[in-house]
Each structure stands twice: as C-alpha cells, then as structure tokens.
Write a protein that holds these residues in place. Structure first.
Motif, PDB file in Angstrom:
ATOM      1  N   ARG A   1      33.090  31.936  45.926  1.00 32.80           N
ATOM      2  CA  ARG A   1      34.418  31.917  45.507  1.00 32.80           C
ATOM      3  C   ARG A   1      35.194  32.295  46.840  1.00 32.80           C
ATOM      4  O   ARG A   1      34.810  33.333  47.479  1.00 32.80           O
ATOM      5  CB  ARG A   1      34.952  32.868  44.182  1.00 32.80           C
ATOM      6  N   TYR A   2      36.466  31.979  46.921  1.00 35.66           N
ATOM      7  CA  TYR A   2      37.068  32.406  48.337  1.00 35.66           C
ATOM      8  C   TYR A   2      38.638  32.781  47.855  1.00 35.66           C
ATOM      9  O   TYR A   2      39.384  32.133  46.934  1.00 35.66           O
ATOM     10  CB  TYR A   2      37.282  31.356  49.314  1.00 35.66           C
TER      11      TYR A   2
ATOM     12  N   ALA B   1      42.703  38.934  41.354  1.00 32.25           N
ATOM     13  CA  ALA B   1      42.705  37.672  40.571  1.00 32.25           C
ATOM     14  C   ALA B   1      41.527  37.018  40.518  1.00 32.25           C
ATOM     15  O   ALA B   1      40.983  36.344  39.501  1.00 32.25           O
ATOM     16  CB  ALA B   1      44.073  36.835  40.912  1.00 32.25           C
ATOM     17  N   GLU B   2      40.895  36.556  41.540  1.00 28.01           N
ATOM     18  CA  GLU B   2      39.697  35.902  41.593  1.00 28.01           C
ATOM     19  C   GLU B   2      38.628  36.760  40.957  1.00 28.01           C
ATOM     20  O   GLU B   2      37.730  35.962  40.353  1.00 28.01           O
ATOM     21  CB  GLU B   2      39.038  35.764  43.206  1.00 28.01           C
ATOM     22  N   LEU B   3      38.501  38.021  41.062  1.00 27.03           N
ATOM     23  CA  LEU B   3      37.589  38.854  40.201  1.00 27.03           C
ATOM     24  C   LEU B   3      37.682  38.952  38.732  1.00 27.03           C
ATOM     25  O   LEU B   3      36.578  38.604  37.970  1.00 27.03           O
ATOM     26  CB  LEU B   3      37.472  40.299  40.888  1.00 27.03           C
ATOM     27  N   GLU B   4      38.958  38.697  38.358  1.00 30.20           N
ATOM     28  CA  GLU B   4      39.407  38.516  36.871  1.00 30.20           C
ATOM     29  C   GLU B   4      38.888  37.087  36.552  1.00 30.20           C
ATOM     30  O   GLU B   4      38.245  37.036  35.558  1.00 30.20           O
ATOM     31  CB  GLU B   4      40.671  38.779  36.782  1.00 30.20           C
TER      32      GLU B   4
ATOM     33  N   ALA C   1      35.428  36.209  51.259  1.00 30.46           N
ATOM     34  CA  ALA C   1      34.298  35.215  50.507  1.00 30.46           C
ATOM     35  C   ALA C   1      33.597  36.221  49.380  1.00 30.46           C
ATOM     36  O   ALA C   1      33.210  37.342  49.911  1.00 30.46           O
ATOM     37  CB  ALA C   1      33.457  34.872  51.674  1.00 30.46           C
ATOM     38  N   ILE C   2      33.542  35.585  48.327  1.00 33.97           N
ATOM     39  CA  ILE C   2      32.948  36.362  47.105  1.00 33.97           C
ATOM     40  C   ILE C   2      31.499  35.507  46.680  1.00 33.97           C
ATOM     41  O   ILE C   2      31.763  34.513  46.225  1.00 33.97           O
ATOM     42  CB  ILE C   2      33.783  36.660  46.134  1.00 33.97           C
TER      43      ILE C   2
ATOM     44  N   ILE D   1      38.827  45.899  36.927  1.00 30.46           N
ATOM     45  CA  ILE D   1      38.597  45.069  37.802  1.00 30.46           C
ATOM     46  C   ILE D   1      39.641  45.153  39.107  1.00 30.46           C
ATOM     47  O   ILE D   1      39.323  45.263  40.511  1.00 30.46           O
ATOM     48  CB  ILE D   1      38.931  43.567  37.627  1.00 30.46           C
ATOM     49  N   LYS D   2      40.780  45.667  38.969  1.00 34.53           N
ATOM     50  CA  LYS D   2      41.740  46.094  39.889  1.00 34.53           C
ATOM     51  C   LYS D   2      41.424  47.319  40.664  1.00 34.53           C
ATOM     52  O   LYS D   2      41.208  47.365  42.020  1.00 34.53           O
ATOM     53  CB  LYS D   2      43.134  46.620  39.244  1.00 34.53           C
ATOM     54  N   GLU D   3      40.843  48.344  40.215  1.00 29.51           N
ATOM     55  CA  GLU D   3      40.158  49.379  40.936  1.00 29.51           C
ATOM     56  C   GLU D   3      38.975  48.958  41.795  1.00 29.51           C
ATOM     57  O   GLU D   3      38.663  49.401  42.810  1.00 29.51           O
ATOM     58  CB  GLU D   3      39.448  50.367  40.017  1.00 29.51           C
ATOM     59  N   THR D   4      38.178  47.974  41.394  1.00 25.07           N
ATOM     60  CA  THR D   4      37.135  47.290  41.886  1.00 25.07           C
ATOM     61  C   THR D   4      37.515  46.694  43.094  1.00 25.07           C
ATOM     62  O   THR D   4      36.889  46.979  44.322  1.00 25.07           O
ATOM     63  CB  THR D   4      36.003  46.460  41.131  1.00 25.07           C
TER      64      THR D   4
END
Length: 93
Positions: free
Chosen positions: A73-74, A85-88, A60-61, A5-8
């Motif tokens: 999500r934002y 953090a949001e992606l996780e 904005a996700i 996720i961090k790399e993404t």
C-alpha cells in the motif's frame, strides 16, 4: 490489547525521519496493527520511497497478513495523517 494506530503511525514516521529513500532495508521494522482472537497478528513494515525518483516522496507499506499473504500500500506524501489513514484501512480490511 488494543493497538493505537495513530501512535503507531507517529512512531513509524519518527523512525523513518532518519532513513534513506528507496531502500527497503532502511525501514521502520515490523509493527502489529491488528490482533486477532486466535493470537495471530497483521503487521506492516514501512519505508520511504520516491519510486526511484519518479514520484513525490511517500510511504511504501508492506503488509504481512495473518494468513501469510502480503501486499503493498502507498501514501501520496510523507504525511502522518495519510499514513494513519492507510494503516487504519489495512487494519479494517
């Protein structure tokens, strides 16, 4: 295959550095953030936003869930750590 996720998040932030604000078509493109045993995946597409100038710059996700539903999500800023953090959180929900 394990998704980092961090790399993404770092890749998405790099892509978006050259993108404009508040244009959903000027986005990161879709990235898988979770893979399921049945082969389905959860995707996100991210763009930079200011909510048409009403908010501070943020991400904005758009989340495309494996059951064909979607949500938004934002983050509060353009921080890679906040995006991570949001992606996780999205990958765990």
């Amino acid at each position: 295959m394990s998704i980092n996720i961090k790399e993404t998040a770092e890749t998405i932030a790099d892509i978006l550095e050259q993108c404009s604000f508040d244009d959903i078509t000027d986005s990161s493109g879709y990235f898988a953030i979770k893979e399921f045993e049945d082969g389905s995946e959860r995707y996100v597409d991210v763009h930079k936003s200011t909510n048409d100038g009403e908010d501070e710059p943020h991400y904005a996700i758009y989340v495309s869930f494996e059951d064909e539903t979607s949500d938004w999500r934002y983050t509060k800023s353009l921080s890679v750590d906040e995006l991570t953090a949001e992606l996780e959180e999205i990958s765990k929900s």
